[in-house]
Design an enzyme around this catalytic site. Structure first.
Site, PDB file in Angstrom:
ATOM      1  N   ASP A  10      84.224  54.782   3.241  1.00 11.08           N
ATOM      2  CA  ASP A  10      85.225  55.013   2.167  1.00 11.08           C
ATOM      3  C   ASP A  10      86.647  54.549   2.498  1.00 11.08           C
ATOM      4  O   ASP A  10      87.617  55.267   2.225  1.00 11.08           O
ATOM      5  CB  ASP A  10      85.224  56.494   1.762  1.00 11.08           C
ATOM      6  CG  ASP A  10      83.949  56.885   1.034  1.00 11.08           C
ATOM      7  OD1 ASP A  10      83.155  56.004   0.691  1.00 11.08           O
ATOM      8  OD2 ASP A  10      83.736  58.088   0.811  1.00 11.08           O
ATOM      9  N   ASP A  50      82.205  55.242  -1.837  1.00 13.07           N
ATOM     10  CA  ASP A  50      82.151  56.190  -2.941  1.00 13.07           C
ATOM     11  C   ASP A  50      82.262  55.350  -4.211  1.00 13.07           C
ATOM     12  O   ASP A  50      83.153  54.502  -4.324  1.00 13.07           O
ATOM     13  CB  ASP A  50      83.370  57.129  -2.806  1.00 13.07           C
ATOM     14  CG  ASP A  50      83.078  58.562  -3.181  1.00 13.07           C
ATOM     15  OD1 ASP A  50      81.940  59.022  -2.967  1.00 13.07           O
ATOM     16  OD2 ASP A  50      83.999  59.238  -3.680  1.00 13.07           O
ATOM     17  N   HIS A  52      81.796  56.075  -8.177  1.00 12.78           N
ATOM     18  CA  HIS A  52      81.443  57.038  -9.220  1.00 12.78           C
ATOM     19  C   HIS A  52      81.499  56.459 -10.628  1.00 12.78           C
ATOM     20  O   HIS A  52      82.396  55.668 -10.935  1.00 12.78           O
ATOM     21  CB  HIS A  52      82.413  58.226  -9.170  1.00 12.78           C
ATOM     22  CG  HIS A  52      82.374  59.016  -7.895  1.00 12.78           C
ATOM     23  ND1 HIS A  52      81.209  59.442  -7.320  1.00 12.78           N
ATOM     24  CD2 HIS A  52      83.380  59.484  -7.106  1.00 12.78           C
ATOM     25  CE1 HIS A  52      81.502  60.133  -6.221  1.00 12.78           C
ATOM     26  NE2 HIS A  52      82.809  60.163  -6.064  1.00 12.78           N
ATOM     27  N   SER A  58      81.968  65.516  -9.916  1.00 12.67           N
ATOM     28  CA  SER A  58      82.950  65.992  -8.925  1.00 12.67           C
ATOM     29  C   SER A  58      84.372  65.928  -9.457  1.00 12.67           C
ATOM     30  O   SER A  58      85.303  66.381  -8.791  1.00 12.67           O
ATOM     31  CB  SER A  58      82.842  65.179  -7.631  1.00 12.67           C
ATOM     32  OG  SER A  58      83.396  63.885  -7.795  1.00 12.67           O
ATOM     33  N   HIS A  69      88.375  59.606  -9.088  1.00  9.78           N
ATOM     34  CA  HIS A  69      88.579  58.647  -7.993  1.00  9.78           C
ATOM     35  C   HIS A  69      87.382  57.706  -7.866  1.00  9.78           C
ATOM     36  O   HIS A  69      86.270  58.049  -8.264  1.00  9.78           O
ATOM     37  CB  HIS A  69      88.798  59.390  -6.653  1.00  9.78           C
ATOM     38  CG  HIS A  69      87.615  60.195  -6.233  1.00  9.78           C
ATOM     39  ND1 HIS A  69      87.354  61.457  -6.711  1.00  9.78           N
ATOM     40  CD2 HIS A  69      86.579  59.900  -5.397  1.00  9.78           C
ATOM     41  CE1 HIS A  69      86.236  61.913  -6.184  1.00  9.78           C
ATOM     42  NE2 HIS A  69      85.734  60.991  -5.388  1.00  9.78           N
ATOM     43  N   LYS A  95      77.446  55.136  -2.906  1.00 10.04           N
ATOM     44  CA  LYS A  95      76.985  56.523  -3.047  1.00 10.04           C
ATOM     45  C   LYS A  95      77.764  57.209  -4.154  1.00 10.04           C
ATOM     46  O   LYS A  95      78.826  56.732  -4.558  1.00 10.04           O
ATOM     47  CB  LYS A  95      77.169  57.279  -1.737  1.00 10.04           C
ATOM     48  CG  LYS A  95      78.635  57.438  -1.359  1.00 10.04           C
ATOM     49  CD  LYS A  95      78.781  58.188  -0.060  1.00 10.04           C
ATOM     50  CE  LYS A  95      80.220  58.193   0.434  1.00 10.04           C
ATOM     51  NZ  LYS A  95      81.144  58.937  -0.431  1.00 10.04           N
ATOM     52  N   GLU A 102      76.778  65.110  -6.521  1.00 15.17           N
ATOM     53  CA  GLU A 102      77.821  64.830  -5.536  1.00 15.17           C
ATOM     54  C   GLU A 102      77.126  64.372  -4.258  1.00 15.17           C
ATOM     55  O   GLU A 102      76.074  64.887  -3.881  1.00 15.17           O
ATOM     56  CB  GLU A 102      78.673  66.083  -5.275  1.00 15.17           C
ATOM     57  CG  GLU A 102      79.744  65.919  -4.196  1.00 15.17           C
ATOM     58  CD  GLU A 102      80.760  64.800  -4.456  1.00 15.17           C
ATOM     59  OE1 GLU A 102      80.326  63.640  -4.619  1.00 15.17           O
ATOM     60  OE2 GLU A 102      81.966  65.087  -4.480  1.00 15.17           O
ATOM     61  N   ALA A 135      86.802  60.577   4.299  1.00 14.54           N
ATOM     62  CA  ALA A 135      87.693  61.546   4.920  1.00 14.54           C
ATOM     63  C   ALA A 135      86.950  62.292   6.021  1.00 14.54           C
ATOM     64  O   ALA A 135      85.786  62.632   5.859  1.00 14.54           O
ATOM     65  CB  ALA A 135      88.167  62.560   3.857  1.00 14.54           C
ATOM     66  N   CYS A 139      83.180  62.946   3.867  1.00 15.40           N
ATOM     67  CA  CYS A 139      82.190  61.871   3.971  1.00 15.40           C
ATOM     68  C   CYS A 139      81.942  61.404   5.401  1.00 15.40           C
ATOM     69  O   CYS A 139      80.823  61.050   5.752  1.00 15.40           O
ATOM     70  CB  CYS A 139      82.585  60.715   3.071  1.00 15.40           C
ATOM     71  SG  CYS A 139      82.482  61.202   1.335  1.00 15.40           S
TER      72      CYS A 139
HETATM   73  C1  VGL Z   1      85.189  61.938  -0.395  1.00 19.04           C
HETATM   74  C2  VGL Z   1      85.846  63.715  -1.674  1.00 19.04           C
HETATM   75  C3  VGL Z   1      85.239  63.177  -2.790  1.00 19.04           C
HETATM   76  C4  VGL Z   1      85.191  61.274   0.947  1.00 19.04           C
HETATM   77  C5  VGL Z   1      84.559  61.364  -1.500  1.00 19.04           C
HETATM   78  O1  VGL Z   1      85.044  60.044   1.020  1.00 19.04           O
HETATM   79  O2  VGL Z   1      85.359  61.996   1.966  1.00 19.04           O
HETATM   80  N1  VGL Z   1      85.815  63.108  -0.489  1.00 19.04           N
HETATM   81  N2  VGL Z   1      84.607  61.990  -2.690  1.00 19.04           N
HETATM   82 ZN    ZN Z   2      83.893  61.029  -4.436  1.00 23.57          ZN
END
Ligand code: VGL
Ligand code: ZN
Length: 185
Positions: A10, A50, A52, A58, A69, A95, A102, A135, A139
């Site tokens: 990510d 990520d 979406h 989420s 996001h 993903k 989620e 993060a 993830c």
């Molecule tokens: C993430 C929150 C929502 C991540 C992804 O990449 O850590 N955190 N979607």
């Molecule tokens: Zn996400």
């Protein structure tokens, strides 16, 4: 010699300074990841993204915890440009694509051919995975844990991480170490 791979989680604009979910240490994580990749030019680099749909569960508008996001087709869903020279389409795994599910872990992410991250790591003969990205406490953590459970050795590159919350980041690292994941500089 142990077969290695780098998994970049990510490193996407919405998680980087200025994005809708800008994370702490995000720009540094991109720069440090680039440096690490350059130092190991022969090591394959796999990207988790990520990715979406606009109505993902989420998102706050759908009752979820996060601002919107990484919406498919937007700039915010793209990999940071500094990393693009290292991106090979067949090694990009998406993903969070199902609106109702989620998915923090990149383990089950799929490339455009429908292969999973785990499957391609196996095909590459990978034994040890170096994980970088954003993060730490979501993830990165879940991807690393799933890789370990699947039998890979896992080392998280601490300087190459970004995180949502300082406290969450600091608490996640010893948890990962206790589980058998190495956290290294
Ligand atoms: C993430 C929150 C929502 C991540 C992804 O990449 O850590 N955190 N979607
Ligand atoms: Zn996400």
């Amino acid at each position: 010699m142990m077969e290695t791979a780098i998994v970049v989680v990510d490193e996407i604009y919405d998680f980087i300074t200025g994005g809708s979910m800008a994370c702490i240490h995000s720009e540094e994580s991109v720069a440090a990841t680039v440096e690490n990749i350059r130092r190991h030019p022969e090591v394959p680099v796999l990207f988790v993204c990520d990715h979406h749909p606009a109505n993902h569960c989420s998102f706050k508008e759908q009752g979820g915890p996060w601002p919107s996001h990484c919406v498919q087709g937007t700039h915010g869903a793209e990999i940071a440009k500094e990393l693009l020279p290292f991106v090979r389409e067949e090694l990009v795994f998406y993903k969070g694509c199902d609106p109702a599910i989620e998915q923090y872990s990149g383990f089950d992410g799929r490339n455009e051919a429908g292969q999973s991250l785990a499957e391609v790591l196996e095909l590459l003969g990978t034994e040890l995975v170096f994980v970088t990205g954003i993060a730490t406490e979501f993830c990165v953590k879940e991807t690393s844990e799933d890789l370990l459970k699947a039998g890979f050795k896992v080392s998280v590159l601490k300087d190459c991480l970004g995180w949502v919350d300082q406290d969450g980041h600091e608490k996640s690292l010893p948890l990962l170490e206790a589980e058998g994941i190495r956290v290294i500089s």
